[in-house]
Structure formats: structure tokens, C-alpha cells
Design an enzyme around this catalytic site. Structure first.
Site, PDB file in Angstrom:
ATOM      1  N   ARG A 192      30.156   2.674  28.529  1.00  0.00           N
ATOM      2  CA  ARG A 192      30.313   3.953  27.287  1.00  0.00           C
ATOM      3  C   ARG A 192      31.835   3.037  26.685  1.00  0.00           C
ATOM      4  O   ARG A 192      31.919   2.046  25.765  1.00  0.00           O
ATOM      5  CB  ARG A 192      30.771   4.373  27.901  1.00  0.00           C
ATOM      6  N   SER A 245      22.407  12.458  13.449  1.00  0.00           N
ATOM      7  CA  SER A 245      20.907  12.730  13.539  1.00  0.00           C
ATOM      8  C   SER A 245      20.173  10.937  13.831  1.00  0.00           C
ATOM      9  O   SER A 245      19.396  10.098  14.899  1.00  0.00           O
ATOM     10  CB  SER A 245      20.147  12.183  12.267  1.00  0.00           C
ATOM     11  N   HIS A 297      22.830   9.280  15.618  1.00  0.00           N
ATOM     12  CA  HIS A 297      22.795   8.466  16.214  1.00  0.00           C
ATOM     13  C   HIS A 297      22.333   9.729  17.903  1.00  0.00           C
ATOM     14  O   HIS A 297      22.716   8.698  18.895  1.00  0.00           O
ATOM     15  CB  HIS A 297      24.186   9.776  16.617  1.00  0.00           C
ATOM     16  N   ASN A 298      21.067  10.514  17.540  1.00  0.00           N
ATOM     17  CA  ASN A 298      20.292  10.590  18.587  1.00  0.00           C
ATOM     18  C   ASN A 298      19.102   9.234  18.360  1.00  0.00           C
ATOM     19  O   ASN A 298      18.660   9.347  19.564  1.00  0.00           O
ATOM     20  CB  ASN A 298      20.219  11.755  18.394  1.00  0.00           C
ATOM     21  N   CYS A 354      -0.243   3.235   3.445  1.00  0.00           N
ATOM     22  CA  CYS A 354       1.180   2.518   4.685  1.00  0.00           C
ATOM     23  C   CYS A 354       2.827   2.623   4.844  1.00  0.00           C
ATOM     24  O   CYS A 354       2.820   3.375   5.290  1.00  0.00           O
ATOM     25  CB  CYS A 354       0.899   1.113   4.119  1.00  0.00           C
ATOM     26  N   HIS A 402      32.336  10.651  13.649  1.00  0.00           N
ATOM     27  CA  HIS A 402      31.751  11.899  14.521  1.00  0.00           C
ATOM     28  C   HIS A 402      33.582  13.201  13.701  1.00  0.00           C
ATOM     29  O   HIS A 402      32.551  13.859  12.796  1.00  0.00           O
ATOM     30  CB  HIS A 402      31.327  12.544  15.485  1.00  0.00           C
ATOM     31  N   TRP A 410      21.492  14.892  21.644  1.00  0.00           N
ATOM     32  CA  TRP A 410      22.853  15.785  22.008  1.00  0.00           C
ATOM     33  C   TRP A 410      22.550  16.969  20.143  1.00  0.00           C
ATOM     34  O   TRP A 410      22.054  16.267  19.893  1.00  0.00           O
ATOM     35  CB  TRP A 410      23.655  14.599  21.469  1.00  0.00           C
ATOM     36  N   CYS A 428       0.978  -1.384  -0.195  1.00  0.00           N
ATOM     37  CA  CYS A 428       0.308   0.104  -0.203  1.00  0.00           C
ATOM     38  C   CYS A 428       0.973   1.318  -0.321  1.00  0.00           C
ATOM     39  O   CYS A 428       1.605   1.372   0.729  1.00  0.00           O
ATOM     40  CB  CYS A 428      -1.522   0.038   1.341  1.00  0.00           C
ATOM     41  N   VAL A 434      20.073   6.141  17.535  1.00  0.00           N
ATOM     42  CA  VAL A 434      20.167   4.907  18.467  1.00  0.00           C
ATOM     43  C   VAL A 434      20.305   5.588  19.895  1.00  0.00           C
ATOM     44  O   VAL A 434      19.849   4.434  20.868  1.00  0.00           O
ATOM     45  CB  VAL A 434      21.877   5.124  17.934  1.00  0.00           C
TER      46      VAL A 434
END
Length: 827
Positions: A413, A485, A487-488, A82, A424, A509, A79, A490
Site C-alpha cells: 500500500r 470506476s 480505481h475499481n 467487433c 479522489h 469499493w 470490423c 485497477v
């Protein structure tokens, strides 16, 4: 339609339209996906979207008698509407993630054959359809349909709140109270609730901010949120509220303060309240600052600035990536080899490290690019990483030294943080250096994560995001924002997960305190990102000029450590080669027969040994021995009877040391006879005469020994070395003198004799003695082929035991025969 199908079968849709010309997968891969993807994989949603995927098998367990309300989208993967709505539904799932104890999202693909019965049972006749199932729904419930639902997150969020409030009594315990509070309830609130903060959201009656913040704080302890309408005049006057919306913190003692936020909006309220001292996520330990100074990590805590990036984290990520994760792959070939080359190439181009590290990365990249084979072993790559080629001023420090990526526990971490930071930095460096390929860094990162990253579910989630929208990256700036974007995204998915460090919670962040201009609010009151400000912040934050070099080892120290490692490896390799060479020589001496003719080098060595032995003898005996030797020179040409076989001269010594060898057997070294030299010291004339004879007949002995070498070798006794524990010491040459003439037997006996008793006497008597001793020596040699006293005792015991057994068997059969005869004699 073709475009719609390609998007559906790839399972994912992006935040913006996919350009077909930039699709990463080829046409062949697409056909394979169409043929072999399972029905579950062909849907629009996966587990990484934080949406439960319903099937025929799990639909009842999810919807019936659930403690949380469930919002379900019924859709068909073919669809078009959708497909267009799926990004909105995914964004809604990320937006209300903190509401999960009270409400959750699910979806089911009605285009799948197995799911059609489920969709028909719920009365689905069009797609997409959204239905709301209250908590503790019955098995026959068909849900509350959202007719004409909005196609944006804010409208859907408000429809969900309205459906939650429509729940009949009893109120679900997982859902917090959403109705407005009053002055009377607040006055007695701390008497019935053990929390440290009460957040009061003052708003108008049509506002949803108070209820949204209440649900946003649902998973946090030590705080409660209530909404207060502007019509509650007594409470408004008591706190002096003049703005709506606004947030005030109410304390147990009756004190209150206004919550300072950048913008009076839901996102800023939720973020500020979640960061209050003592407010922790449910199930997480309360963070204590003192614990960081005595944490459970193997190294002491390193104080650092959370708003900065540290080179130590980047080098640690490189070390772990190149020396630990890649080592899990013994050989790189095909896709893994291409991923490795791309990864190293990007590092060599854009890593803003110290000169020694950059030189090493360039050296490894050059070696990989020049490699023309179909595969590369990790052992060869490791030699390049360790700079075995001795490239000047090139080294990568070994070990990790986390600073900005430290965790309060050893399992928090660290490497994942280091990998994100590294990528990054690479995207920012590519943008700053005006790279030619916008997706170069992102493709290299995707290849590394897909092939090498140790956390396989994490790699799968990241690959899903890459397939979903990486084709939209058509500039270096967009590449920087794309990685930010994702990373945010995640961070949103992992917030509250067991892997979240309570000292470093997962947030969107950068936070307002780092970049206030990055945040904004739409006219509808929704939070928005100012992407221009975000890009400027990222370019500044991850630039090479902003990297801190604290806690780094000095470059000279790194190079010195590398040189010391090379020297130790060189010494170890030389020692290993010496051991192997000796082993080969020993094996050759056992498995190869001795050569019949000596080489020139062997003769020179023998002559040098002879000269050294003669010098030692002359020093011991002095001139007196030399004179005696001249006097006795014409009487004998045989060596002294007291001389050891090991000090014989010429080829006779070599013949004595040679022992026949058989492949697979080890010969026992001949035992040296013990010589009593003191008895000869008392007989000066005999010693001098024998020494002189040895000096004068050296040439003659060599000719005789060459003749001996042509004779058949000695006969061997039985004695294969089976096990040292059994006392079998090996195959040994027998002291047999078969085939030797009397002169040779006399010479052998003189070598083994102790007193030189055969120098004088008649020749007949000497011959008889030699014959008797040769036969006696032969039998003694046969009987002493290497058995110890314990072996002989064991043999005697076993022989005695076997004799007793035979005797017992004889008596037994004799008795049986006697009984049988007796029975035959009976009438």
C-alpha cells in the site's frame, strides 16, 4: 468508417461512445499512430484488459494441452461489430477474473497479416467468432463454437459454465465440481476435506448462482462451496430453508448458520464468503491481527478508522510525489514541464490542506507560472519546495507518516494508496468548488502518471484507461465517478497479485457495509451500482470536512523545523564559501608573481605589526632598554643579529616573506632559524644597543629594502614536488647572495646569526668571513633542496646496485670475448 478506423487504431474503446470532437490526441498524433504502431498495438485488447493476446508465435502454447479451459474471440480490428463487442468482452474478463484457474479468456486479431493463417486453420469465416477450448485440448482441436452468443456478460458467463460442464472424464483438476450435492455427501464431507467452512447455496435447478459462486471462491483456501437444489427435501427440511436462493454455512461439528447478506445474489454471496475469518486467497499468508502491532515497518502501527480519510496520508503523498519522484528528473522541459505546471496548478487550486501547506503550493505555482524559460531544473524547484525564499507561513512537512494507507509490510500500500486518495480528494474538491473545466484534475493526473509515476507498467495501464474513455467526461460529477470506476477496475486487476496486502484485500469499493445504498440488483439478478448513491457517498467521504487530522505535526513545529533547516543550510553555505575563498587565495599566491610595489593597506598592516612588536619588546625590557637604545642610536643602523626574519619591520619583512612562484609548483616555506635569546639576556649592553639601533634606523631600512626589491630575485634549486611519499617537498629558494654587496651580506648574516659575533671586529676580517660563509651557505643550500635521509639512503643504494650491474655486465662481455678469441686460435 472514419470513426471506426480512428477507434481501431487508438487500440481502445470506451464503455460509451467516443465523441470525436473531444478526442485528446491531435490529428498529427493520429497519423503517426497509423503509420508507426505495430500490429500487436493496433488490436482492440491489451494486457491491462486481462485478456491474453494470441499471435502466431504463442497460439499453440496457450491452447494446446492447457490445464484451464480457454475462451477465444476471433475478430478483425476493422470490423465495426467487433469494436462494439470489445467492451462487453473486457467486462466479461473482469467479471470472471476469479475463475482463471479453471477458465481464461484470449483474443486474436485476424486482420493482422501474420495471424491470418491461424484464423484460417481454425475455420474462421466471420467476425466476431467465439470458440471454447476444453482443458488439455489436442493440437488438432478446432474448439467448440458459441453460435449466436449473447452480447451481454451474464449470457456469456452462463454459456461458459455450460461448456465447462460438458467436459468429459476425467474432470480437469483445476475446475471445481459444479454438479448439485446431496445429503449423503454432506454428511461425510468434513471427513475427506480439511476446510473450515462449507457454504451451501440453495437454489432452483435453472439457477446459475451456486456454480458462479463456486467458481468465484476457486482461488480461496479454507472454504468449499456446493450447490443444493430445492428438490433435496431432506437437507432443505433439516436446515429449514424457505427462500431460494439462500446461503448457509455448514461447520464440522454439524452446526449451521445462515449467511447474512444485503441482497440474495451472487455478488453479495461471493463478497461475504471471501471475507470470512480464516478464508484467504491461495498462496497468501493468513492475516493475523496481532502482527499489525509488531509489523515489519520502520514505524509503530497507528490505529485508524478504515472508513475515514486522513490528512497525514495526503501530506505524505505530496512529500513523496514532489520531493522523491520528481527528483528523478534533473530538468523539466517540453511535455514534462507542462505536466509539472498542470499538476502543481491543480494542487494549488484544490488541495484542502492546512494553511501552511496551501500557502507553499500557491507560492510554487506562482513561481512556475511566472517562469518564462524553456526548462526548469529540479534543483530550482526544490528550493521553492523548501521555501528558500522565506515566504511567510508556508511549509510542506518532510517525510511520510502513513495512517489510512498503512500496510502490514513496508512494501504494501502506502504511496500508491496515497496517490489514489489524493486524486479522489482533488476531483471532489473541484466539484465542490464548481470548477470550470471538467477534465482539469483528470488531465493533470494523467500527465503526472504518464511522465513521473515510478511504476511504469502501472502508468501504462492508467494511460490506456485515459485514452479509452476520458473524452466522455463532460461534467465535474462524471469526473468524480470516472476516477472511482477506474480505481475499481485497477482493484479488480490487482486482486490476488503479489502486491495485494492480505490485511487489505482488493475489493470493489465501497463495500456494502460502508454504503449499502450504492449496491443494487438488476431484474436478471446481476449486481448493479446506484451511481447517484455512489456520487453522494464519494462527495461526502472525500470532502474537506471529513478529513481527519490525527497524527499530524503542529504547524508551528513544522515552521520551526523549516527555519532550523534554513539556518543550518546558511551556515553550511558560508563555511563552504570561506573554504573556496581560501582555496582561491592560496591558488593565486602560487600561480601569480608578487607585485613589486606594496599597497597602502599592506603598509598600514606592516606598521601596525611593527608597533605591536615594539610595544611587546618595551614591556619585556622596560625603560632600561629604551635608554640603551638612545645611547647606541648613532653607532649602527642595522637590525639586531638575533632578530627573527618574521619580526622584521617595514618592507624588509615583506621582502623576506615573499617567495618567487612558478605556475604548477609549490614553494616550501623558508625555515626560521632558532634564536638563543638567553645568551643575549646575559649581555645587557649588547641587547640594548641592538634594540636601540633597530628603533632608530627603521626609515633607513625601508629605503634600503625598496632598493632590494628592484634587484633580481633569488635563484632556485631543483626540487619540484612530485610526490610527498618520495620526500620531494617542493621548489625552494636557494640562499644565494649573488649580486649583493658586502653591506647586504652582512645584514643577512646578522639576521641568521646566533650570538651577534659580527658586531665587533675589523672590516677586513668581517669581509673574509662573509665571503667564506656565503659560498659555504650556497653549497649547503644546493645540497639540501628537500631530500630526506631515506631519500639519500635510497639513492646511495640504487647507485651501488647500478654499479654492481655494470660490473657484472663488464665481466660477462669480457668472458664472452675471451672465449671467442680462443676459438679463432684453434687449427
Amino acid at each position: 468508417m472514419a470513426r471506426r478506423c480512428s477507434r481501431a487504431t487508438s487500440r481502445f474503446t470506451g464503455d460509451i461512445h467516443i465523441h470525436i470532437g473531444k478526442l485528446v490526441t491531435s490529428a498529427v498524433s493520429l497519423c503517426l499512430c497509423l503509420l508507426f504502431l505495430s500490429s500487436a498495438e493496433a488490436g482492440l485488447y491489451t494486457a491491462s484488459d486481462q485478456i491474453q493476446v494470441l499471435t502466431l508465435e504463442n497460439v499453440d502454447s496457450v491452447l494446446v494441452n492447457s490445464t484451464a479451459a480457454i475462451v477465444v474471440e476471433f475478430y478483425a480490428s476493422w470490423c465495426g461489430h467487433c469494436i462494439a463487442f470489445s467492451p462487453v468482452y473486457k467486462s466479461l474478463a473482469r467479471d470472471i477474473k476469479e475463475w482463471k484457474p479453471a477458465v481464461d479468456l484470449a483474443a486474436i486479431d485476424c486482420a493482422v497479416e501474420e495471424n491470418r493463417k491461424v484464423c484460417t486453420g481454425f475455420g474462421i469465416r466471420g467476425y466476431p467468432t467465439i470458440k471454447f477450448f476444453h482443458a488439455y485440448s489436442k493440437g488438432d482441436s478446432t474448439g467448440l463454437a458459441f453460435g449466436g452468443f449473447p452480447r451481454e456478460v451474464r449470457g456469456l458467463r452462463q454459456r461458459i459454465i455450460d461448456a465447462l460442464e460438458s467436459h468429459e472424464d476425467p474432470w480437469p483438476p483445476a475446475c471445481p465440481p459444479l454438479e448439485p450435492t446431496s445429503q449423503a455427501e454432506i454428511d461425510i464431507f468434513f471427513e475427506t476435506n480439511s476446510v473450515e467452512y462449507l457454504a451451501l447455496i440453495f437454489e432452483d435447478s435453472k439457477s446459475y448462482i451456486g456454480r458462479e459462486v463456486t467458481l468465484d471462491l476457486l482461488q480461496y483456501d479454507n472454504i468449499a462451496v456446493r450447490r443444493v437444489l430445492s428438490t433435496e427435501e431432506a437437507l432443505v427440511a433439516k436446515l429449514g430453508v424457505t427462500e431460494f436462493p439462500s446461503c448457509y454455512l455448514y461447520y464440522p461439528g454439524g452446526n449451521f448458520t445462515r449467511l447474512n447478506v444485503h441482497i440474495e445474489a451472487r455478488t453479495f454471496y461471493s463478497y461475504a464468503l471471501q471475507r470470512l475469518h480464516g478464508v484467504v486467497r491461495s498462496g497468501k499468508p493468513r492475516p493475523v491481527t496481532e502482527d499489525l502491532q509488531r509489523n515489519d515497518t520502520e514505524e509503530a502501527w497507528r490505529p485508524f478508522n478504515r472508513s475515514m480519510v486522513y490528512m497525514a496520508d495526503l501530506e505524505s503523498a505530496l512529500h513523496y510525489s514532489l520531493r522523491v519522484e520528481l527528483s528523478a528528473h534533473p530538468v523539466f522541459k517540453g511535455e514534462t514541464l507542462n505536466a509539472l505546471k498542470s499538476y502543481i496548478s491543480v494542487l494549488a487550486k484544490y488541495f484542502p490542506g492546512r494553511p501552511v501547506v496551501v500557502n507553499l503550493l500557491k507560492s510554487v505555482d506562482s513561481w512556475l507560472q511566472d517562469h518564462t524559460g524553456a526548462e526548469v531544473s529540479y534543483a530550482a524547484l526544490r528550493e521553492q519546495l523548501d521555501n528558500s525564499g522565506q515566504v511567510p507561513d508556508a511549509a510542506l512537512p518532510e517525510g511520510v507518516r502513513w495512517v489510512g494507507c498503512q500496510g502490514s509490510k513496508p512494501y504494501f500500500r502506502r504511496y500508491p494508496c496515497g496517490v489514489w486518495t489524493l486524486f479522489h480528494v482533488l476531483t471532489v474538491q473541484a466539484q465542490s468548488s464548481a470548477g470550470s473545466e471538467p477534465q482539469e484534475v483528470l488531465q493533470a493526473m494523467a500527465g503526472y502518471v504518464r511522465n513521473f509515476f515510478g511504476c511504469r507498467p502501472c502508468a501504462e495501464h492508467f494511460s490506456n484507461m485515459v485514452q479509452e474513455s476520458l473524452a466522455e467526461v463532460h461534467s465535474l460529477s462524471i469526473a468524480v465517478l470516472w476516477l472511482w470506476s477506474r480505481h475499481n477496475r485497477v482493484n479488480n486487476r490487482l486482486a490476488g497479485a503479489p502486491s495485494e496486502d492480505p490485511h487489505f484485500p482488493k475489493i470493489q469499493w465501497p463495500p456494502p457495509e460502508l454504503c449499502s445504498g450504492c449496491h443494487g440488483v438488476k431484474k436478471s439478478g446481476e449486481h448493479s451500482w446506484n451511481q447517484e448513491q455512489v456520487l453522494a457517498f464519494l462527495l461526502s467521504h472525500f470532502s474537506s470536512d471529513s478529513l481527519l487530522t490525527d497524527y499530524l505535526e503542529d504547524e508551528s513545529q513544522v515552521l520551526a523545523q523549516q527555519r532550523a533547516k534554513h539556518e543550518s543550510q546558511k551556515l553550511l553555505l558560508e563555511a563552504q564559501r570561506r573554504v573556496e575563498r581560501k582555496a582561491r587565495e592560496a591558488l593565486g599566491s602560487i600561480t601569480q608573481p608578487p607585485s613589486s610595489q606594496p599597497t597602502a593597506e599592506e603598509e598600514e598592516e606592516e606598521e601596525e605589526e611593527e608597533g605591536a612588536q615594539e610595544e611587546m619588546a618595551e614591556e619585556e625590557e622596560g625603560g632600561e632598554g629604551a635608554a640603551a637604545a638612545d645611547e647606541m642610536g648613532s653607532k649602527t643602523s642595522e637590525p639586531a643579529s638575533w632578530a627573527k626574519p618574521g619580526v622584521e619591520t617595514g618592507r624588509g619583512r615583506r621582502q623576506a616573506q615573499r617567495k618567487p612562484s612558478i605556475v604548477g609548483m609549490r614553494l616550501r616555506d623558508l625555515q626560521e632559524d632558532i634564536v638563543d635569546l638567553d645568551s643575549f639576556v646575559n649581555q645587557h649592553y649588547k641587547a640594548k644597543a641592538l634594540r636601540a639601533a633597530a628603533a632608530s634606523s627603521r626609515v633607513k631600512r625601508r629605503s634600503l629594502q625598496r632598493k632590494e626589491e628592484q634587484d633580481p630575485g633569488p635563484v632556485f634549486g631543483l626540487g619540484m614536488e612530485l610526490d610527498a611519499g618520495l620526500g620531494m617537498v617542493g621548489l625552494q629558494a636557494m640562499e644565494t647572495d649573488l649580486g649583493l654587496d658586502m653591506g647586504q651580506q652582512s645584514e643577512r648574516l646578522q639576521k641568521r646569526g646566533l650570538t651577534g659575533q659580527y658586531v665587533a671586529g675589523s672590516e677586513v676580517e668581517l669581509s673574509q668571513r662573509l665571503y667564506a660563509q656565503s659560498h659555504r651557505g650556497r653549497w649547503v643550500s644546493v645540497l639540501s633542496i628537500g631530500f630526506s635521509a631515506v631519500d639519500i639512503s635510497l639513492c646511495i643504494f640504487l647507485y651501488f646496485l647500478s654499479s654492481m650491474c655494470l660490473l657484472a655486465m663488464y665481466l660477462y662481455f669480457k668472458n664472452c670475448l675471451r672465449l671467442r678469441r680462443a676459438k679463432v686460435a684453434l687449427p
